[in-house]
Scaffold this motif. Sequence first.
Motif, PDB file in Angstrom:
ATOM      1  N   UNK A 168     -15.287 -32.232 -35.582  1.00  0.00           N
ATOM      2  CA  UNK A 168     -16.753 -32.280 -35.613  1.00  0.00           C
ATOM      3  C   UNK A 168     -17.156 -33.570 -34.926  1.00  0.00           C
ATOM      4  N   UNK A 169     -17.967 -33.450 -33.883  1.00  0.00           N
ATOM      5  CA  UNK A 169     -18.441 -34.636 -33.161  1.00  0.00           C
ATOM      6  C   UNK A 169     -19.957 -34.688 -33.221  1.00  0.00           C
ATOM      7  N   UNK A 170     -20.494 -35.906 -33.335  1.00  0.00           N
ATOM      8  CA  UNK A 170     -21.945 -36.064 -33.307  1.00  0.00           C
ATOM      9  C   UNK A 170     -22.318 -37.382 -32.658  1.00  0.00           C
ATOM     10  N   UNK A 171     -23.236 -37.356 -31.687  1.00  0.00           N
ATOM     11  CA  UNK A 171     -23.782 -36.155 -31.052  1.00  0.00           C
ATOM     12  C   UNK A 171     -22.755 -35.545 -30.103  1.00  0.00           C
ATOM     13  N   UNK A 172     -23.063 -34.384 -29.544  1.00  0.00           N
ATOM     14  CA  UNK A 172     -22.128 -33.765 -28.598  1.00  0.00           C
ATOM     15  C   UNK A 172     -21.975 -34.618 -27.335  1.00  0.00           C
ATOM     16  N   UNK A 173     -20.969 -34.350 -26.560  1.00  0.00           N
ATOM     17  CA  UNK A 173     -20.776 -35.074 -25.295  1.00  0.00           C
ATOM     18  C   UNK A 173     -21.982 -34.926 -24.369  1.00  0.00           C
ATOM     19  N   UNK A 174     -22.543 -33.743 -24.293  1.00  0.00           N
ATOM     20  CA  UNK A 174     -23.680 -33.557 -23.391  1.00  0.00           C
ATOM     21  C   UNK A 174     -24.981 -33.855 -24.108  1.00  0.00           C
ATOM     22  N   UNK A 175     -25.372 -35.134 -24.103  1.00  0.00           N
ATOM     23  CA  UNK A 175     -26.615 -35.510 -24.763  1.00  0.00           C
ATOM     24  C   UNK A 175     -27.594 -36.072 -23.749  1.00  0.00           C
ATOM     25  N   UNK A 176     -28.821 -36.361 -24.229  1.00  0.00           N
ATOM     26  CA  UNK A 176     -29.849 -36.870 -23.314  1.00  0.00           C
ATOM     27  C   UNK A 176     -29.686 -38.358 -23.043  1.00  0.00           C
ATOM     28  N   UNK A 177     -29.019 -39.042 -23.948  1.00  0.00           N
ATOM     29  CA  UNK A 177     -28.920 -40.503 -23.862  1.00  0.00           C
ATOM     30  C   UNK A 177     -28.347 -40.991 -22.529  1.00  0.00           C
ATOM     31  N   UNK A 178     -27.455 -40.206 -21.963  1.00  0.00           N
ATOM     32  CA  UNK A 178     -26.854 -40.595 -20.689  1.00  0.00           C
ATOM     33  C   UNK A 178     -27.342 -39.688 -19.569  1.00  0.00           C
ATOM     34  N   UNK A 179     -28.658 -39.353 -19.614  1.00  0.00           N
ATOM     35  CA  UNK A 179     -29.191 -38.484 -18.577  1.00  0.00           C
ATOM     36  C   UNK A 179     -28.534 -37.118 -18.635  1.00  0.00           C
ATOM     37  N   UNK A 180     -28.527 -36.547 -19.819  1.00  0.00           N
ATOM     38  CA  UNK A 180     -27.918 -35.239 -20.060  1.00  0.00           C
ATOM     39  C   UNK A 180     -26.422 -35.208 -19.818  1.00  0.00           C
ATOM     40  N   UNK A 181     -25.824 -36.365 -19.793  1.00  0.00           N
ATOM     41  CA  UNK A 181     -24.392 -36.402 -19.548  1.00  0.00           C
ATOM     42  C   UNK A 181     -23.802 -37.565 -20.338  1.00  0.00           C
ATOM     43  N   UNK A 182     -23.210 -37.284 -21.479  1.00  0.00           N
ATOM     44  CA  UNK A 182     -22.512 -38.306 -22.245  1.00  0.00           C
ATOM     45  C   UNK A 182     -21.055 -38.198 -21.812  1.00  0.00           C
ATOM     46  N   UNK A 183     -20.677 -39.063 -20.893  1.00  0.00           N
ATOM     47  CA  UNK A 183     -19.385 -38.815 -20.252  1.00  0.00           C
ATOM     48  C   UNK A 183     -18.211 -39.104 -21.166  1.00  0.00           C
TER      49      UNK A 183
END
Length: 229
Positions: A168-183
């Motif tokens: 279980x991960x939070x938030x997911x890798x693809x979030x808005x914080x990194x411009x829709x890309x949590x690398x």
Amino acid sequence: MASTMEILWKQALKTFAGRNSVGYRLCQKNFELLRSLMNKVTAADVRLDRDVLESVQMQSAPMCVVDIFENQDITIAIFILKQGVTMPMHDHPGMHGLLKVIAGTVKIDSFTLEISGDHIMEPNTGYTAIKHPGILVKDTDDACVLTPREKNLHQISCIDGPAAFLDILSPPYDGEEYGNMRPCTFFRITGSIRSTESGEKSEKVQLVPSESPPDFFSISLEYLGPQLR
Ligand SMILES: [Fe+2]
């Protein structure tokens, strides 16, 4: 009656609701309840049987992924590693994670980055991290936890496989914080330093971001467990 997975899912939604909003603060009590529910999850709860595990061992990809649920706050998935495979060292930027082994045995090597400020990895830059002692984890062991700071990097090796773990991960890798890309950044170790700080032996390593290893890839498998909705 609600299934173990439904109860776990609802508690994960509650614990991490609004995770991407500015005012979010993790409620430790909710997190501890989530962790205790995670500790109880078994392969039977997600209908991961022997036949599926054996079929994983026979196919070409080193890893199989079973996506279970994702929204803006959480990702729930199962990862299955073939015997002898190592999931290369990677990070979980700004994320909390819970990992419960449900089949086989894995060795988890965790690292805590020594950085102040935000977790944004620049290419061609060296980083220092504390190397935590590697641990062997099997299905009778409790869930492992990572936080935005502690043990945020790990490498996972399948010692007795195929091995599977629920994540279980939070938030997911693809979030808005990194411009829709949590690398997700992969790393390789370039050196190590042994030190004795305040009487305790610890090992630090030098890391650099690296490309995702070309021979490490995954295929998707269908989730057969109780539906979460
Ligand atoms: Fe991970």
